[in-house]
Every structure is written in C-alpha cells, then in structure tokens.
Design a protein around this motif. Structure first.
Motif, short mmCIF file in Angstrom:
data_model
loop_
_atom_site.label_atom_id
_atom_site.label_comp_id
_atom_site.label_asym_id
_atom_site.label_seq_id
_atom_site.Cartn_x
_atom_site.Cartn_y
_atom_site.Cartn_z
N GLY A 1 0.79 -1.10 0.01
CA GLY A 1 -0.04 0.09 0.13
C GLY A 1 0.79 1.18 -0.20
O GLY A 1 0.20 2.40 -0.10
N ALA A 2 2.06 1.22 0.13
CA ALA A 2 2.99 2.20 -0.04
C ALA A 2 3.01 2.70 -1.51
O ALA A 2 2.25 2.18 -2.37
N SER A 3 3.98 3.67 -1.78
CA SER A 3 4.07 4.23 -3.41
C SER A 3 5.33 4.54 -3.69
O SER A 3 6.10 5.06 -2.86
N LYS B 1 11.51 19.96 -4.72
CA LYS B 1 10.48 20.64 -5.28
C LYS B 1 10.38 20.33 -6.74
O LYS B 1 11.51 20.38 -7.55
N GLY B 2 9.25 20.02 -7.30
CA GLY B 2 9.10 19.69 -8.82
C GLY B 2 9.49 18.07 -9.10
O GLY B 2 9.28 17.79 -10.32
N GLN B 3 9.70 17.40 -8.08
CA GLN B 3 9.99 16.05 -8.45
C GLN B 3 9.14 15.12 -7.96
O GLN B 3 9.36 13.85 -7.98
N MET B 4 7.81 15.49 -7.31
CA MET B 4 6.83 14.53 -6.78
C MET B 4 5.94 14.12 -7.80
O MET B 4 5.50 15.02 -8.77
N ILE B 5 5.79 12.93 -7.98
CA ILE B 5 5.01 12.45 -8.92
C ILE B 5 3.37 12.78 -8.92
O ILE B 5 2.87 12.45 -7.64
N ALA B 6 2.76 13.34 -9.80
CA ALA B 6 1.41 13.74 -9.54
C ALA B 6 0.75 12.92 -9.32
O ALA B 6 -0.21 13.14 -8.38
N ALA B 7 0.65 11.78 -9.58
CA ALA B 7 -0.22 10.57 -9.14
C ALA B 7 0.67 9.33 -8.58
O ALA B 7 1.09 8.50 -9.65
N PRO B 8 1.22 9.30 -7.62
CA PRO B 8 1.87 8.36 -6.96
C PRO B 8 1.68 6.92 -7.46
O PRO B 8 0.46 6.74 -7.54
N VAL B 9 2.69 6.09 -7.91
CA VAL B 9 2.51 5.00 -8.27
C VAL B 9 2.43 3.72 -7.05
O VAL B 9 3.30 3.80 -6.25
N ARG B 10 1.24 3.32 -6.89
CA ARG B 10 1.04 2.47 -5.81
C ARG B 10 1.79 1.08 -5.61
O ARG B 10 2.10 0.49 -6.57
N ILE B 11 2.50 0.90 -4.39
CA ILE B 11 3.13 -0.61 -4.28
C ILE B 11 1.94 -1.62 -3.67
O ILE B 11 1.50 -1.38 -2.65
N ILE B 12 1.37 -2.31 -4.54
CA ILE B 12 0.43 -3.00 -4.23
C ILE B 12 0.63 -4.00 -3.04
O ILE B 12 0.08 -4.25 -2.10
N ARG B 13 1.71 -4.81 -3.35
CA ARG B 13 2.59 -5.62 -2.11
C ARG B 13 3.95 -5.84 -2.57
O ARG B 13 4.33 -5.72 -3.62
N ALA B 14 4.52 -6.32 -1.52
CA ALA B 14 5.88 -6.54 -1.57
C ALA B 14 6.07 -7.84 -1.17
O ALA B 14 5.68 -8.32 0.01
N THR B 15 6.56 -8.89 -1.84
CA THR B 15 7.03 -10.36 -1.49
C THR B 15 8.09 -10.91 -1.62
O THR B 15 8.83 -10.60 -2.61
N ARG B 16 8.62 -11.58 -0.54
CA ARG B 16 9.84 -12.61 -0.56
C ARG B 16 9.56 -13.77 -1.48
O ARG B 16 8.87 -14.38 -1.18
N LEU B 17 10.12 -14.01 -2.50
CA LEU B 17 10.31 -14.94 -3.36
C LEU B 17 11.07 -16.04 -3.15
O LEU B 17 12.15 -16.04 -2.52
N PRO B 18 10.94 -17.39 -3.30
CA PRO B 18 11.53 -18.70 -2.90
C PRO B 18 12.87 -18.40 -3.66
O PRO B 18 13.10 -18.01 -4.84
#
Length: 206
Positions: A71-73, A189-206
């Motif tokens: 849920g972060a971004s 300033k001026g570097q913030m994404i207008a519509a932040p890209v959501r991190i749906i989930r972070a998963t540790r893989l095998p």
C-alpha cells in the motif's frame, strides 16, 4: 503420477553426482534474496544483498515480511536528463510514523563494495544512520551517490543493498510519470509524482 516417477528415478542419480567444483581463482557469488514489488505499473524484482549489505538488507526484508510496504508508493521521480536516461525513483513510507521502524546503521558502499550502478536499489536518508522505510532505484547509474574518500559536506554516500533483476522497464515508466511542479520541498520541489504509483504488495520469493 508420471512426473512423480520421473523425479523419483532422477533422485538417486542426482544423489550420486559429485558437488560442482569451483574453478581455481573464482570467488563464490554473494548470496541474495529475491523480492517482488508489485506496483500499479507492473512488477519489479530485486536481488537483495543479504551477504554484502546484511544490516540494510535485513531491514528491507523486515519491512517486506511485516507487510509494511504493502500500500506504499513510488512518489518521487528525479530525471537528470530530458529523455529519462539518468535519474532515480523513490518509494516507501514517506517517514509515516505509524509504519516506519527504528533507523538503522549506515552501511557505506566503501564497506560493502556495492555501487549506484544502473538498477541499484539504495536507502533514502537524511543524516547517515537515519534510514528507515524509504528507498530509491537508480536508472542509468549514479556513482556520485557512492561514499567518497574525501570532499566537502556529506561524503558518506547512500547504502546500496540490492539491484533490479527484472522490471527495469517498469522503473523507467515510473521515472517518466508526470510530476507536480509545485509539490515537494527544498531540492525535491518539482520531483513529486503527480499521481504516485502504488506498491500493491512486496513479496519475498523462494
């Protein structure tokens, strides 16, 4: 059933094979763990350097394990060239006091031997030893962010703890996202994404 039998037949043969011999003079590859960051733009897979950057890697993996990044971004895009060849994207928790863990010790690139090459992932911070739950991914390579042997100001550099192994096209797409010219403070300033890209989930893989 057939697949099971084939595996069962192969097992005794595999057990009899001698372990692979490392060629003379060739060092073993440092151990890594793989994490997938599933974003609204696609998935970025990262090899986390648990052997070469153990403190920083353990911190990041704890955020993943405890689902603190879900849920972060990605909220910042620093484009150093008009065509987006060089720059970085920053993501994480934006120092949310309800979600961040205590700061960790700074692992200098001079100690780890890692560098801010194309695809490197590194910890965002203020002063050395203040990194928590925000990180950035390098596009194009920015060795100036490595620790410096001498100079003025903050020469400690930033703590690289992994690299992108799949999904650089996603990182580049995020870097190309429109920014808000009025958002952000100071140098950001001026570097913030207008519509932040959501991190749906972070998963540790095998």
């Amino acid at each position: 059933m057939i697949r099971f039998l084939l595996l069962a037949l192969a097992a005794p043969l595999a057990a009899q094979e001698a372990p692979p011999v490392m060629p003379a003079g060739e060092a073993p590859v440092p151990r890594t763990e793989t994490v997938a960051l599933e974003t609204a733009q696609g998935t970025i897979r990262i090899a986390v350097e648990v052997e070469r950057a153990p403190v920083t890697a353990a911190n990041f993996l704890r955020y993943v394990r405890e689902k603190r990044l879900d849920g972060a971004s990605f909220y910042r895009a620093l484009r150093l060239t008009p065509d987006g060849t060089y720059g970085l994207i920053q993501g994480g928790l934006k120092n949310d006091p309800k979600r961040v863990l205590p700061p960790i010790a700074h692992e200098s690139t001079a100690k780890t031997g890692l560098s801010h090459v194309d695809g490197a992932i590194s910890m965002a911070r203020a002063a050395p030893g203040s990194a928590q739950g925000d990180f950035f991914i390098i596009i194009g390579g920015l060795p100036a962010l490595d620790a410096q042997a001498s100079g003025e100001g903050d020469i400690a550099g930033y703590a690289v703890f992994g690299r992108v192994i799949e999904g650089m096209e996603v990182a580049k797409a995020i870097l190309a996202a429109p920014v808000d010219p009025d958002a952000g403070e100071g140098a950001m300033k001026g570097q913030m994404i207008a519509a932040p890209v959501r991190i749906i989930r972070a998963t540790r893989l095998p």
